[in-house]
Scaffold this motif. Sequence first.
Motif, short mmCIF file in Angstrom:
data_model
loop_
_atom_site.label_atom_id
_atom_site.label_comp_id
_atom_site.label_asym_id
_atom_site.label_seq_id
_atom_site.Cartn_x
_atom_site.Cartn_y
_atom_site.Cartn_z
N UNK A 118 0.85 -1.12 -0.13
CA UNK A 118 0.08 -0.17 0.08
C UNK A 118 1.01 1.18 -0.10
N UNK A 119 0.97 2.07 -1.23
CA UNK A 119 1.69 3.21 -1.19
C UNK A 119 1.79 4.30 0.28
N UNK A 120 2.94 4.36 0.52
CA UNK A 120 3.11 5.37 1.91
C UNK A 120 4.13 6.53 1.76
N UNK A 121 4.28 6.78 0.59
CA UNK A 121 5.49 7.60 0.15
C UNK A 121 5.15 9.15 0.21
N UNK A 122 6.04 10.00 0.45
CA UNK A 122 5.65 11.37 0.75
C UNK A 122 6.46 12.03 -0.21
N UNK A 123 7.20 11.51 -1.13
CA UNK A 123 8.39 12.18 -1.95
C UNK A 123 8.12 11.37 -3.34
#
Length: 148
Positions: A118-123
């Motif tokens: 589950x995508x959790x990136x912030x950049x």
Amino acid sequence: MGKKTQYDPALWQECEQAYARHGALCLTLQDSHGVNVNLLLLARQLDLCGVWLAPAQWQTLQQQIAHWEQSLLLPYRQLRRLAKSHLLEAEYQQMLALELMLERKSQRLILHKLNQLTPEGTQTNLSSYLGLFGLDAGTYPELSPETA
């Protein structure tokens, strides 16, 4: 927390189109820094889709294929490179075709794991993935999704 997304093998066709434009840089990053070309192109493609994975998730994807690549793909690649000057062109092309088959196996392994995340990136993914190698994505503007 992001929404889980399911990807199919067609994702790699788009990555291969990017490779056609940026292959030399991809191979330089592979040979100089140990960057995985499949993961690099995937990062770029996911940036185009607006889906960001966290650095830890990129590490997970890297680990997913590490054993496969260390035990089979990378030794074969080295053998192909060593054999190049000793083979007829047709024989060398056969070796390249086999290496491509091994790369596609890597892609299937990556895709299997990617579909569990589950995508959790912030950049951006390029920043997250290249950061694993101490590289700054800004140094490689030609890989930016804006240059698609």
